[in-house]
Design a protein around this motif. Sequence first.
Motif, mmCIF file in Angstrom:
data_model
loop_
_atom_site.group_PDB
_atom_site.id
_atom_site.type_symbol
_atom_site.label_atom_id
_atom_site.label_comp_id
_atom_site.label_asym_id
_atom_site.label_seq_id
_atom_site.Cartn_x
_atom_site.Cartn_y
_atom_site.Cartn_z
ATOM 1 N N GLN A 1 6.405 -32.870 -18.009
ATOM 2 C CA GLN A 1 7.848 -32.994 -17.830
ATOM 3 C C GLN A 1 8.567 -31.796 -18.450
ATOM 4 O O GLN A 1 9.513 -31.256 -17.853
ATOM 5 C CB GLN A 1 8.342 -34.301 -18.449
ATOM 6 N N ALA A 2 8.141 -31.371 -19.619
ATOM 7 C CA ALA A 2 8.722 -30.186 -20.248
ATOM 8 C C ALA A 2 8.530 -28.958 -19.361
ATOM 9 O O ALA A 2 9.422 -28.102 -19.260
ATOM 10 C CB ALA A 2 8.087 -29.962 -21.615
ATOM 11 N N ALA A 3 7.375 -28.881 -18.691
ATOM 12 C CA ALA A 3 7.100 -27.736 -17.809
ATOM 13 C C ALA A 3 8.034 -27.730 -16.606
ATOM 14 O O ALA A 3 8.495 -26.670 -16.167
ATOM 15 C CB ALA A 3 5.644 -27.772 -17.352
ATOM 16 N N ILE A 4 8.334 -28.909 -16.067
ATOM 17 C CA ILE A 4 9.263 -29.008 -14.931
ATOM 18 C C ILE A 4 10.638 -28.497 -15.345
ATOM 19 O O ILE A 4 11.292 -27.733 -14.613
ATOM 20 C CB ILE A 4 9.345 -30.469 -14.439
ATOM 21 N N ILE A 5 11.089 -28.893 -16.518
ATOM 22 C CA ILE A 5 12.399 -28.457 -17.006
ATOM 23 C C ILE A 5 12.412 -26.952 -17.240
ATOM 24 O O ILE A 5 13.338 -26.245 -16.830
ATOM 25 C CB ILE A 5 12.757 -29.215 -18.298
ATOM 26 N N ALA A 6 11.370 -26.444 -17.876
ATOM 27 C CA ALA A 6 11.316 -25.014 -18.196
ATOM 28 C C ALA A 6 11.229 -24.146 -16.944
ATOM 29 O O ALA A 6 11.700 -22.998 -16.946
ATOM 30 C CB ALA A 6 10.121 -24.739 -19.102
ATOM 31 N N ALA A 7 10.644 -24.683 -15.871
ATOM 32 C CA ALA A 7 10.427 -23.886 -14.670
ATOM 33 C C ALA A 7 11.599 -23.920 -13.694
ATOM 34 O O ALA A 7 11.569 -23.222 -12.676
ATOM 35 C CB ALA A 7 9.166 -24.372 -13.960
ATOM 36 N N ASP A 8 12.614 -24.709 -13.992
ATOM 37 C CA ASP A 8 13.758 -24.816 -13.072
ATOM 38 C C ASP A 8 14.790 -23.747 -13.428
ATOM 39 O O ASP A 8 15.473 -23.854 -14.449
ATOM 40 C CB ASP A 8 14.373 -26.211 -13.173
ATOM 41 N N PRO A 9 14.935 -22.701 -12.609
ATOM 42 C CA PRO A 9 15.810 -21.588 -12.982
ATOM 43 C C PRO A 9 17.275 -21.981 -13.088
ATOM 44 O O PRO A 9 17.995 -21.476 -13.965
ATOM 45 C CB PRO A 9 15.586 -20.556 -11.871
ATOM 46 N N LEU A 10 17.750 -22.875 -12.226
ATOM 47 C CA LEU A 10 19.166 -23.256 -12.286
ATOM 48 C C LEU A 10 19.455 -24.120 -13.510
ATOM 49 O O LEU A 10 20.502 -23.983 -14.141
ATOM 50 C CB LEU A 10 19.576 -23.991 -11.009
ATOM 51 N N VAL A 11 18.515 -24.994 -13.854
ATOM 52 C CA VAL A 11 18.675 -25.785 -15.079
ATOM 53 C C VAL A 11 18.748 -24.867 -16.295
ATOM 54 O O VAL A 11 19.615 -25.016 -17.159
ATOM 55 C CB VAL A 11 17.514 -26.794 -15.224
ATOM 56 N N GLN A 12 17.840 -23.892 -16.367
ATOM 57 C CA GLN A 12 17.825 -22.985 -17.511
ATOM 58 C C GLN A 12 19.077 -22.113 -17.553
ATOM 59 O O GLN A 12 19.646 -21.870 -18.623
ATOM 60 C CB GLN A 12 16.562 -22.117 -17.470
ATOM 61 N N ALA A 13 19.536 -21.650 -16.389
ATOM 62 C CA ALA A 13 20.755 -20.835 -16.356
ATOM 63 C C ALA A 13 21.966 -21.647 -16.780
ATOM 64 O O ALA A 13 22.840 -21.157 -17.524
ATOM 65 C CB ALA A 13 20.963 -20.268 -14.951
ATOM 66 N N THR A 14 22.014 -22.910 -16.344
ATOM 67 C CA THR A 14 23.140 -23.782 -16.706
ATOM 68 C C THR A 14 23.134 -24.064 -18.201
ATOM 69 O O THR A 14 24.185 -24.013 -18.866
ATOM 70 C CB THR A 14 23.052 -25.099 -15.912
ATOM 71 N N TRP A 15 21.972 -24.352 -18.737
ATOM 72 C CA TRP A 15 21.817 -24.583 -20.179
ATOM 73 C C TRP A 15 22.275 -23.359 -20.967
ATOM 74 O O TRP A 15 23.021 -23.471 -21.943
ATOM 75 C CB TRP A 15 20.364 -24.925 -20.453
ATOM 76 N N GLN A 16 21.874 -22.170 -20.531
ATOM 77 C CA GLN A 16 22.249 -20.943 -21.244
ATOM 78 C C GLN A 16 23.752 -20.674 -21.142
ATOM 79 O O GLN A 16 24.374 -20.257 -22.126
ATOM 80 C CB GLN A 16 21.451 -19.765 -20.697
ATOM 81 N N GLU A 17 24.340 -20.932 -19.964
ATOM 82 C CA GLU A 17 25.784 -20.741 -19.818
ATOM 83 C C GLU A 17 26.552 -21.677 -20.737
ATOM 84 O O GLU A 17 27.531 -21.269 -21.391
ATOM 85 C CB GLU A 17 26.203 -20.991 -18.364
ATOM 86 N N MET A 18 26.138 -22.923 -20.803
ATOM 87 C CA MET A 18 26.847 -23.877 -21.656
ATOM 88 C C MET A 18 26.643 -23.555 -23.130
ATOM 89 O O MET A 18 27.577 -23.683 -23.937
ATOM 90 C CB MET A 18 26.410 -25.307 -21.333
ATOM 91 N N MET A 19 25.448 -23.110 -23.483
ATOM 92 C CA MET A 19 25.227 -22.738 -24.880
ATOM 93 C C MET A 19 26.061 -21.518 -25.270
ATOM 94 O O MET A 19 26.545 -21.427 -26.405
ATOM 95 C CB MET A 19 23.740 -22.465 -25.130
ATOM 96 N N ALA A 20 26.258 -20.591 -24.344
ATOM 97 C CA ALA A 20 27.115 -19.443 -24.636
ATOM 98 C C ALA A 20 28.537 -19.902 -24.917
ATOM 99 O O ALA A 20 29.205 -19.386 -25.834
ATOM 100 C CB ALA A 20 27.093 -18.453 -23.473
ATOM 101 N N ARG A 21 29.017 -20.889 -24.152
ATOM 102 C CA ARG A 21 30.353 -21.429 -24.397
ATOM 103 C C ARG A 21 30.393 -22.194 -25.712
ATOM 104 O O ARG A 21 31.376 -22.126 -26.459
ATOM 105 C CB ARG A 21 30.763 -22.338 -23.233
ATOM 106 N N HIS A 22 29.326 -22.947 -26.011
ATOM 107 C CA HIS A 22 29.250 -23.642 -27.296
ATOM 108 C C HIS A 22 29.243 -22.649 -28.456
ATOM 109 O O HIS A 22 29.870 -22.901 -29.498
ATOM 110 C CB HIS A 22 27.995 -24.515 -27.364
#
Length: 283
Positions: free
Chosen positions: A253-274
């Motif tokens: 399950q962790a691998a599925i999350i890590a391999a999803d480029p849009l999920v990772q990009a969204t996470w990084q965008e939100m963390m930048a705002r945080h």
Amino acid sequence: MLEGDFKHVAICGASYCGSTLVDRLLGGLPGVRSIGESHWLTKVRRESGYGDADWSAPLAEARFVPCTVCGGRCTVLEPALRRSLAADACDWYRKIAARLDTRILVSADKNLRKLVDHDPRLEMSALVIFKSPEQAWRSQLDKLAADREPEFYTDACRRYLATWLGSYRPFLDHFRPQGEVVFLNFDAFTQHPAPLLRALCAKLELPFAESVLSTTVPGHAIGGNGRSMRRLRDQGYAVEILPLPDPAIAPEQAAIIAADPLVQATWQEMMARHDELAAQALV
């Protein structure tokens, strides 16, 4: 109806993102009231779940979604208010604020479509609360049966990631309310609640009181995480904020999350705002 100065802070995000706790904390600040998930005000319980109330039937017999503090006998979130909201959603949040006798209202409807339905002009500031994708999936995983085959959970994980993206991409791509938009990582908030609460209050122009981090007495609110509300009530509204534990999800399950480029990009965008908020917290 309220006239003149009125402030609405809309809490946004996915289900189980930590919104119930933050909503009740903000609702305990001086001069602030929280309504929680206001869209439930016009819903009733039925044998098959929840649905719109039948306003032609006697209101005394309706099984309205109750106030989380008073229960079904709440004299503030009474049937007349609920009928008024259902009859005319114009100024939805102003009507609620007037009933709660406040000029600063916090809501936790979370969903952009619901916000637009209730306030097409988006006369609000917003607090977008999010967990890491792994923590968010952990919260969802806890609601699933624990005795299924591994493939069930990997399929569910993929479906959930699509839901998670659907909850957050609109707030990054399309959301332009009239006020400020602040992003808060709930994982970080549980580790540093005081400085982050102070910073988000400053950013959203809310009064700050650190005392709500030890005790908060919510006003008349509706919906939210039932387990969180029961815990608050059972503890006499004493607040205990502990760092989130490791999500401990299966490697596949962790691998599925890590391999999803849009999920990772969204996470990084939100963390930048945080991180913008976190930088202010350190000043």
